[in-house]
Design an enzyme around this catalytic site. Structure first.
Site, PDB file in Angstrom:
ATOM      1  N   GLU A 116       0.827  -1.215   0.000  1.00 32.70           N
ATOM      2  CA  GLU A 116       0.000   0.000   0.000  1.00 32.70           C
ATOM      3  C   GLU A 116       0.862   1.267   0.000  1.00 32.70           C
ATOM      4  O   GLU A 116       0.379   2.347   0.346  1.00 32.70           O
ATOM      5  CB  GLU A 116      -0.949   0.009   1.208  1.00 32.70           C
ATOM      6  N   HIS A 139      -2.752   2.377   8.306  1.00 31.09           N
ATOM      7  CA  HIS A 139      -3.863   1.589   7.759  1.00 31.09           C
ATOM      8  C   HIS A 139      -4.014   0.324   8.591  1.00 31.09           C
ATOM      9  O   HIS A 139      -3.025  -0.288   8.984  1.00 31.09           O
ATOM     10  CB  HIS A 139      -3.570   1.235   6.296  1.00 31.09           C
ATOM     11  N   HIS A 141      -7.299  -2.907   9.976  1.00 32.98           N
ATOM     12  CA  HIS A 141      -8.571  -3.592   9.705  1.00 32.98           C
ATOM     13  C   HIS A 141      -9.388  -3.757  10.988  1.00 32.98           C
ATOM     14  O   HIS A 141      -9.617  -4.890  11.427  1.00 32.98           O
ATOM     15  CB  HIS A 141      -8.285  -4.982   9.110  1.00 32.98           C
ATOM     16  N   GLU A 169     -17.624  12.194  22.588  1.00 35.39           N
ATOM     17  CA  GLU A 169     -16.381  12.875  22.225  1.00 35.39           C
ATOM     18  C   GLU A 169     -15.974  12.723  20.766  1.00 35.39           C
ATOM     19  O   GLU A 169     -14.994  13.330  20.331  1.00 35.39           O
ATOM     20  CB  GLU A 169     -15.261  12.425  23.163  1.00 35.39           C
ATOM     21  N   HIS A 210     -12.966  -3.390   3.921  1.00 36.62           N
ATOM     22  CA  HIS A 210     -11.521  -3.631   4.021  1.00 36.62           C
ATOM     23  C   HIS A 210     -10.933  -3.086   5.324  1.00 36.62           C
ATOM     24  O   HIS A 210     -10.338  -3.841   6.091  1.00 36.62           O
ATOM     25  CB  HIS A 210     -10.803  -3.023   2.800  1.00 36.62           C
TER      26      HIS A 210
HETATM   27  O1  2HA Z   1      -1.483  -6.524   3.589  1.00 36.69           O
HETATM   28  O2  2HA Z   1      -3.562  -4.395   4.834  1.00 36.69           O
HETATM   29  O3  2HA Z   1      -4.283  -3.555   2.444  1.00 36.69           O
HETATM   30  C1  2HA Z   1      -1.556  -5.303   4.170  1.00 36.69           C
HETATM   31  C2  2HA Z   1      -2.857  -4.695   3.910  1.00 36.69           C
HETATM   32  C3  2HA Z   1      -3.244  -4.450   2.524  1.00 36.69           C
HETATM   33 ZN    ZN Z   2      -5.501  -3.658   4.372  1.00 37.32          ZN
END
Ligand code: 2HA
Ligand code: ZN
Length: 270
Positions: A116, A139, A141, A169, A210
């Protein structure tokens, strides 16, 4: 030259990734972080003229030429970062209008930066345009934010308003709301460009089905943004199937704006 493993930025990066794993946000090789470093900071630990190898990036980001980043490696597990930082992380400097990167440290098993990387670098460029203090793109999940993208309208005004309503908040922590992308193929320049465009108006960008992207001036701020949005999504997922008897009204949100000196995204409250 000092040992780079003792650098405050390295210690903080490893602690943050470890904490993200502990929160369940980064299963297997899920998630990635990039932290922009200052040249003087890097020079205490590494000679920027000594590149170990050159890695092509596959995109151009002229605004970032010469910038240094500590970045998680592709295919690497956050779970393992604390045990083998030199394999799981790398320090790179962008050159040739961002089309190539000098590897200065890390990716010791021959690896490279996260798949990414385009979304990260384009988001850095976008956020620096809004706030020159921005240093982090993160990033991951988180389960409840992800779950919410299966059952909630993806209109970003509606999505953000629901999150604001879930904890008092939230509007104080992310008054600009969150932006939302529809499902897109990850790891591509296209999702990178779309994410960066969304980053111009908010520090949080949800990738439907995602995960989420966060940006901020340091690792704590960025972690805290995602943590707050994920808490709100958790409450939503606890109550979404129940009759809503009470909520935080727009009038109450306006009281919060006044009390905390924040301004909600223009037109997102009545
Ligand atoms: O593999 O989260 O979006 C890493 C990730 C790809
Ligand atoms: Zn990801």
């Amino acid at each position: 030259m000092k040992d780079v493993l003792t650098a405050p930025f390295m210690v903080e990066m490893i602690r943050t990734a470890t904490n993200m794993y502990a929160h369940g946000w980064d299963e297997r090789n899920g998630g990635n972080i990039s932290l922009m470093l200052e040249e003087n900071e890097v020079r205490e630990y590494l000679d920027p003229e000594k590149a170990l190898r050159i890695i092509p990036t596959g995109f151009a980001a002229p605004e970032l030429e010469g910038k240094y980043f500590l970045v998680t490696g592709t295919g690497k597990y956050f779970k393992n970062m604390q045990y083998a930082p030199e394999v799981n992380l790398g320090i790179v400097r962008l050159k040739d209008r961002g089309q190539q990167a000098d590897l200065l440290w890390g990716y010791a098993d021959g690896g490279q930066f996260t798949s990414e990387f385009p979304a990260h670098m384009m988001s850095h460029a976008a956020r620096l345009g809004v706030n020159p203090e921005n240093r982090v793109v993160m990033h991951c999940h988180p389960a409840n934010l992800l779950a919410m993208t299966y059952v909630h309208d993806l209109d970003e005004k509606q999505f953000a308003r629901t999150l604001w309503q879930m904890c008092t908040e939230c509007i104080v922590v992310f008054p600009e709301g969150v932006n939302v992308l529809p499902w897109m193929l990850c790891g591509t320049n296209e999702i990178g460009e779309a994410t960066a465009e969304k980053m111009k108006t908010a520090r949080l960008v949800v990738w439907s089905q995602h995960g989420i992207y966060g940006a901020g001036k340091d690792l704590d701020e960025t972690f805290g943004l995602i943590e707050t949005a994920e808490k709100a999504a958790e409450i939503y997922m606890k109550i979404a199937h129940l009759p809503r008897v009470n909520t935080i009204t727009d009038d109450q949100m306006h009281l919060l704006e006044k009390r905390f000196g924040v301004k909600a995204r223009e037109g997102w409250l009545d």
